[in-house]
Design an enzyme around this catalytic site. Sequence first.
Site, PDB file in Angstrom:
ATOM      1  N   ASN A 156     -17.696  10.895 -29.734  1.00  0.00           N
ATOM      2  CA  ASN A 156     -16.353  11.329 -30.134  1.00  0.00           C
ATOM      3  C   ASN A 156     -16.443  11.840 -31.569  1.00  0.00           C
ATOM      4  O   ASN A 156     -16.515  11.052 -32.504  1.00  0.00           O
ATOM      5  CB  ASN A 156     -15.372  10.147 -30.043  1.00  0.00           C
ATOM      6  CG  ASN A 156     -13.988  10.514 -30.556  1.00  0.00           C
ATOM      7  OD1 ASN A 156     -13.672  11.692 -30.718  1.00  0.00           O
ATOM      8  ND2 ASN A 156     -13.167   9.514 -30.818  1.00  0.00           N
ATOM      9  N   TRP A 157     -16.448  13.151 -31.715  1.00  0.00           N
ATOM     10  CA  TRP A 157     -16.581  13.734 -33.062  1.00  0.00           C
ATOM     11  C   TRP A 157     -15.273  13.660 -33.844  1.00  0.00           C
ATOM     12  O   TRP A 157     -15.249  13.991 -35.020  1.00  0.00           O
ATOM     13  CB  TRP A 157     -17.056  15.195 -32.959  1.00  0.00           C
ATOM     14  CG  TRP A 157     -18.488  15.340 -32.516  1.00  0.00           C
ATOM     15  CD1 TRP A 157     -19.407  14.349 -32.360  1.00  0.00           C
ATOM     16  CD2 TRP A 157     -19.168  16.567 -32.202  1.00  0.00           C
ATOM     17  NE1 TRP A 157     -20.622  14.873 -31.961  1.00  0.00           N
ATOM     18  CE2 TRP A 157     -20.491  16.240 -31.866  1.00  0.00           C
ATOM     19  CE3 TRP A 157     -18.780  17.905 -32.165  1.00  0.00           C
ATOM     20  CZ2 TRP A 157     -21.442  17.203 -31.496  1.00  0.00           C
ATOM     21  CZ3 TRP A 157     -19.721  18.873 -31.801  1.00  0.00           C
ATOM     22  CH2 TRP A 157     -21.042  18.514 -31.468  1.00  0.00           C
ATOM     23  N   LYS A 158     -14.182  13.278 -33.195  1.00  0.00           N
ATOM     24  CA  LYS A 158     -12.857  13.274 -33.840  1.00  0.00           C
ATOM     25  C   LYS A 158     -12.617  14.653 -34.487  1.00  0.00           C
ATOM     26  O   LYS A 158     -13.063  15.655 -33.936  1.00  0.00           O
ATOM     27  CB  LYS A 158     -12.746  12.132 -34.853  1.00  0.00           C
ATOM     28  CG  LYS A 158     -13.280  10.808 -34.300  1.00  0.00           C
ATOM     29  CD  LYS A 158     -12.905   9.636 -35.130  1.00  0.00           C
ATOM     30  CE  LYS A 158     -13.635   8.414 -34.613  1.00  0.00           C
ATOM     31  NZ  LYS A 158     -13.083   7.169 -35.069  1.00  0.00           N
ATOM     32  N   HIS A 171      -6.876   6.909 -27.017  1.00  0.00           N
ATOM     33  CA  HIS A 171      -7.676   6.446 -28.164  1.00  0.00           C
ATOM     34  C   HIS A 171      -6.749   5.749 -29.172  1.00  0.00           C
ATOM     35  O   HIS A 171      -5.602   6.161 -29.346  1.00  0.00           O
ATOM     36  CB  HIS A 171      -8.381   7.644 -28.814  1.00  0.00           C
ATOM     37  CG  HIS A 171      -9.403   7.220 -29.820  1.00  0.00           C
ATOM     38  ND1 HIS A 171      -9.073   6.872 -31.101  1.00  0.00           N
ATOM     39  CD2 HIS A 171     -10.748   7.061 -29.715  1.00  0.00           C
ATOM     40  CE1 HIS A 171     -10.180   6.516 -31.752  1.00  0.00           C
ATOM     41  NE2 HIS A 171     -11.213   6.625 -30.934  1.00  0.00           N
ATOM     42  N   GLU A 197      -6.530   5.886 -32.264  1.00  0.00           N
ATOM     43  CA  GLU A 197      -5.964   6.760 -33.308  1.00  0.00           C
ATOM     44  C   GLU A 197      -4.764   7.521 -32.765  1.00  0.00           C
ATOM     45  O   GLU A 197      -3.802   7.782 -33.495  1.00  0.00           O
ATOM     46  CB  GLU A 197      -7.061   7.699 -33.854  1.00  0.00           C
ATOM     47  CG  GLU A 197      -8.042   6.918 -34.721  1.00  0.00           C
ATOM     48  CD  GLU A 197      -9.449   7.489 -34.789  1.00  0.00           C
ATOM     49  OE1 GLU A 197      -9.659   8.658 -34.427  1.00  0.00           O
ATOM     50  OE2 GLU A 197     -10.346   6.726 -35.211  1.00  0.00           O
ATOM     51  N   GLU A 201     -12.348  -0.664 -26.902  1.00  0.00           N
ATOM     52  CA  GLU A 201     -12.531  -0.314 -28.305  1.00  0.00           C
ATOM     53  C   GLU A 201     -11.595  -1.167 -29.174  1.00  0.00           C
ATOM     54  O   GLU A 201     -10.437  -0.776 -29.404  1.00  0.00           O
ATOM     55  CB  GLU A 201     -12.198   1.170 -28.526  1.00  0.00           C
ATOM     56  CG  GLU A 201     -13.117   2.120 -27.794  1.00  0.00           C
ATOM     57  CD  GLU A 201     -13.313   3.399 -28.596  1.00  0.00           C
ATOM     58  OE1 GLU A 201     -14.459   3.690 -28.937  1.00  0.00           O
ATOM     59  OE2 GLU A 201     -12.310   4.070 -28.907  1.00  0.00           O
ATOM     60  N   GLY A 203     -14.601   2.567 -36.772  1.00  0.00           N
ATOM     61  CA  GLY A 203     -14.760   3.218 -38.076  1.00  0.00           C
ATOM     62  C   GLY A 203     -14.867   2.255 -39.246  1.00  0.00           C
ATOM     63  O   GLY A 203     -14.785   2.674 -40.400  1.00  0.00           O
ATOM     64  N   SER A 208     -17.964   1.028 -34.079  1.00  0.00           N
ATOM     65  CA  SER A 208     -19.073   0.869 -35.023  1.00  0.00           C
ATOM     66  C   SER A 208     -20.420   0.641 -34.337  1.00  0.00           C
ATOM     67  O   SER A 208     -21.250  -0.140 -34.824  1.00  0.00           O
ATOM     68  CB  SER A 208     -18.767  -0.234 -36.032  1.00  0.00           C
ATOM     69  OG  SER A 208     -17.641   0.128 -36.820  1.00  0.00           O
ATOM     70  N   GLY A 253     -18.241   7.024 -32.397  1.00  0.00           N
ATOM     71  CA  GLY A 253     -17.574   7.919 -33.328  1.00  0.00           C
ATOM     72  C   GLY A 253     -18.526   8.364 -34.426  1.00  0.00           C
ATOM     73  O   GLY A 253     -19.359   9.258 -34.248  1.00  0.00           O
TER      74      GLY A 253
HETATM   75  C1  PEP Z   1     -14.245   5.918 -31.785  1.00  0.00           C
HETATM   76  O1  PEP Z   1     -13.628   6.675 -32.520  1.00  0.00           O
HETATM   77  O2  PEP Z   1     -14.007   5.917 -30.581  1.00  0.00           O
HETATM   78  C2  PEP Z   1     -15.235   5.022 -32.368  1.00  0.00           C
HETATM   79  C3  PEP Z   1     -15.750   4.092 -31.627  1.00  0.00           C
HETATM   80  O3  PEP Z   1     -15.549   5.241 -33.697  1.00  0.00           O
HETATM   81  P1  PEP Z   1     -16.742   4.535 -34.526  1.00  0.00           P
HETATM   82  O4  PEP Z   1     -17.982   4.555 -33.674  1.00  0.00           O
HETATM   83  O5  PEP Z   1     -16.883   5.359 -35.761  1.00  0.00           O
HETATM   84  O6  PEP Z   1     -16.310   3.125 -34.814  1.00  0.00           O
END
Ligand code: PEP
Length: 246
Positions: free
Chosen positions: A8-10, A92, A94, A162, A168, A204, A225
């Site tokens: 997931n590049w966001k 998600h 976010e 998640e 993040g 993470s 992410g």
């Molecule tokens: C995500 O945005 O779905 C995610 C898991 O981010 P990260 O790996 O940066 O925690």
Amino acid sequence: MGAMVAANWKMNLPPEGVEAWVGSVVGREESEDVLVVVAPPFPFLTQLAHLGGGAISVAAQNLSEHEAGAYTGEVSAGMLDRAGCSHVIVGHSERRQIYGEGDELVGRKLRAAASAGLVPIFCIGETKELRDGGGTRGLLERQIGTALRVAGTVDGLVVAYEPVWAIGTGDNATPEQVGETHAQIRDLLTPFGLADVILLYGGSVKPDNAAELAAVEGVDGFLVGGASLTSESFKAIWQAMVSSRA
Ligand code: PEP
């Protein structure tokens, strides 16, 4: 059961460039064992589908619950399908936290994705306050129950656990927490006939914790992410998932 590692590049692009990232990831033999899915920002979907040449599956990060019409700024499931997507991230944290998406809207988006033949990657997970207060199972039950009752049947559904506090932050859930919560999630999915879905962990995940998380019973892959933005770290995570299944 299948397995998947999804990037997931966001609202970011790989510092090395999209073309170099894809060139570094495709063509590796592991791709047949563990599906690679990449979710770039909307304008890069078609490029990803083209560059990936079928070796990577392309996901959108969001979609509209509507098919077409006066919804400025929105993108429908049918349009994503035409852009080369096979998957779409839905719910998600976010989107839930920043844009106020609730469980019923998430359910309508799951239904929209399914009706266009896209596989939704349905994200669920608790905040730190809920975990500390013992509210994790109740929240997951509400997120799953409400959305799936609205959505109806969703073929090929993928679920991503998640925890919000792990996204993040660099602070991943422990293997014990992931194992216990994945078991609860499968339990909650069983009444919907979905006990055997591909169930991902996200929060993470990095090259240095991927192997121990991949070894947890019931983990079928990752949603990644920050560590997906460089091809080297993404490949290391992918390799950890492949090795755990060998
Ligand atoms: C995500 O945005 O779905 C995610 C898991 O981010 P990260 O790996 O940066 O925690």
